[in-house]
Write a protein that holds these residues in place. Structure first.
Motif, PDB file in Angstrom:
ATOM      1  N   ARG A   1      -5.974   4.396   1.965  1.00  0.00           N
ATOM      2  CA  ARG A   1      -7.029   3.604   2.752  1.00  0.00           C
ATOM      3  C   ARG A   1      -8.420   4.442   2.836  1.00  0.00           C
ATOM      4  NH1 ARG A   1      -2.498   2.680   6.220  1.00  0.00           N
ATOM      5  NH2 ARG A   1      -3.191   4.703   7.385  1.00  0.00           N
ATOM      6  N   ASN A   2      -8.471   5.706   2.774  1.00  0.00           N
ATOM      7  CA  ASN A   2      -9.704   6.544   2.943  1.00  0.00           C
ATOM      8  C   ASN A   2     -10.213   6.299   1.260  1.00  0.00           C
ATOM      9  OD1 ASN A   2      -9.377   7.279   5.353  1.00  0.00           O
ATOM     10  ND2 ASN A   2      -8.650   9.480   4.772  1.00  0.00           N
ATOM     11  N   TYR A   3      -9.556   6.187   0.234  1.00  0.00           N
ATOM     12  CA  TYR A   3     -10.128   6.140  -1.005  1.00  0.00           C
ATOM     13  C   TYR A   3     -10.608   4.847  -1.045  1.00  0.00           C
ATOM     14  CZ  TYR A   3      -8.228  10.653  -2.912  1.00  0.00           C
ATOM     15  OH  TYR A   3      -7.855  11.936  -3.102  1.00  0.00           O
ATOM     16  N   LYS A   4      -9.938   3.794  -0.601  1.00  0.00           N
ATOM     17  CA  LYS A   4     -10.565   2.380  -0.769  1.00  0.00           C
ATOM     18  C   LYS A   4     -11.784   2.216   0.043  1.00  0.00           C
ATOM     19  CE  LYS A   4      -7.624  -1.242  -0.307  1.00  0.00           C
ATOM     20  NZ  LYS A   4      -6.597  -1.952   0.292  1.00  0.00           N
ATOM     21  N   LYS A   5     -11.875   2.738   1.080  1.00  0.00           N
ATOM     22  CA  LYS A   5     -13.181   2.804   1.913  1.00  0.00           C
ATOM     23  C   LYS A   5     -14.334   3.464   1.207  1.00  0.00           C
ATOM     24  CE  LYS A   5     -11.146   2.855   6.460  1.00  0.00           C
ATOM     25  NZ  LYS A   5     -10.773   3.706   7.816  1.00  0.00           N
ATOM     26  N   LEU A   6     -13.980   4.720   0.377  1.00  0.00           N
ATOM     27  CA  LEU A   6     -14.955   5.458  -0.259  1.00  0.00           C
ATOM     28  C   LEU A   6     -15.413   4.471  -1.439  1.00  0.00           C
ATOM     29  CD1 LEU A   6     -16.313   8.132  -0.654  1.00  0.00           C
ATOM     30  CD2 LEU A   6     -14.266   8.807  -1.804  1.00  0.00           C
TER      31      LEU A   6
ATOM     32  N   GLN B  15      -2.678   6.808   4.410  1.00  0.00           N
ATOM     33  CA  GLN B  15      -4.091   6.804   4.963  1.00  0.00           C
ATOM     34  C   GLN B  15      -5.075   7.656   3.970  1.00  0.00           C
ATOM     35  OE1 GLN B  15      -4.955   6.734   8.131  1.00  0.00           O
ATOM     36  NE2 GLN B  15      -7.142   6.933   7.417  1.00  0.00           N
ATOM     37  N   GLN B  16      -4.452   8.384   2.931  1.00  0.00           N
ATOM     38  CA  GLN B  16      -5.403   8.948   2.052  1.00  0.00           C
ATOM     39  C   GLN B  16      -5.792   7.738   1.081  1.00  0.00           C
ATOM     40  OE1 GLN B  16      -2.779  12.164   0.477  1.00  0.00           O
ATOM     41  NE2 GLN B  16      -4.374  13.414   0.502  1.00  0.00           N
TER      42      GLN B  16
ATOM     43  N   THR C 238     -15.979   1.486  -1.670  1.00  0.00           N
ATOM     44  CA  THR C 238     -16.935   0.275  -1.040  1.00  0.00           C
ATOM     45  C   THR C 238     -18.410   1.173  -1.014  1.00  0.00           C
ATOM     46  OG1 THR C 238     -16.570   0.775   1.017  1.00  0.00           O
ATOM     47  CG2 THR C 238     -15.184  -0.806  -0.092  1.00  0.00           C
ATOM     48  N   LEU C 239     -18.424   2.496  -0.790  1.00  0.00           N
ATOM     49  CA  LEU C 239     -19.645   2.987  -1.048  1.00  0.00           C
ATOM     50  C   LEU C 239     -20.204   3.425  -2.172  1.00  0.00           C
ATOM     51  CD1 LEU C 239     -18.789   5.646   1.931  1.00  0.00           C
ATOM     52  CD2 LEU C 239     -19.785   3.471   2.255  1.00  0.00           C
TER      53      LEU C 239
ATOM     54  N   GLN D  75       0.961  -1.183  -0.161  1.00  0.00           N
ATOM     55  CA  GLN D  75       0.099   0.091   0.124  1.00  0.00           C
ATOM     56  C   GLN D  75       0.934   1.425  -0.068  1.00  0.00           C
ATOM     57  OE1 GLN D  75      -3.015   0.180   3.062  1.00  0.00           O
ATOM     58  NE2 GLN D  75      -4.187  -1.609   2.045  1.00  0.00           N
TER      59      GLN D  75
END
Length: 50
Positions: A36-41, A33-34, A43-44, A21
């Motif tokens: 990981r945030n993009y990966k979470k986004l 951290q950015q 999924t939405l 990563q």
């Protein structure tokens, strides 16, 4: 100017050097951290119409 990535023959299937990563984040000039945030986004975001 199109795709900046070029591949030599056989390089597409080179699994010997998988990126972490941190490597991917560095390639994209973002923090881990950015990334990981993009990966979470992602999924939405709905991908189909039920």
């Amino acid at each position: 100017m199109g795709n900046q990535h070029t591949y030599e023959i056989g390089e597409q299937n080179n699994f010997g050097q998988q990126k972490t990563q941190a490597d991917i984040a560095q390639d994209l000039n973002i923090t881990t951290q950015q990334l990981r945030n993009y990966k979470k986004l992602l999924t939405l975001i709905p991908t189909g119409y039920g």
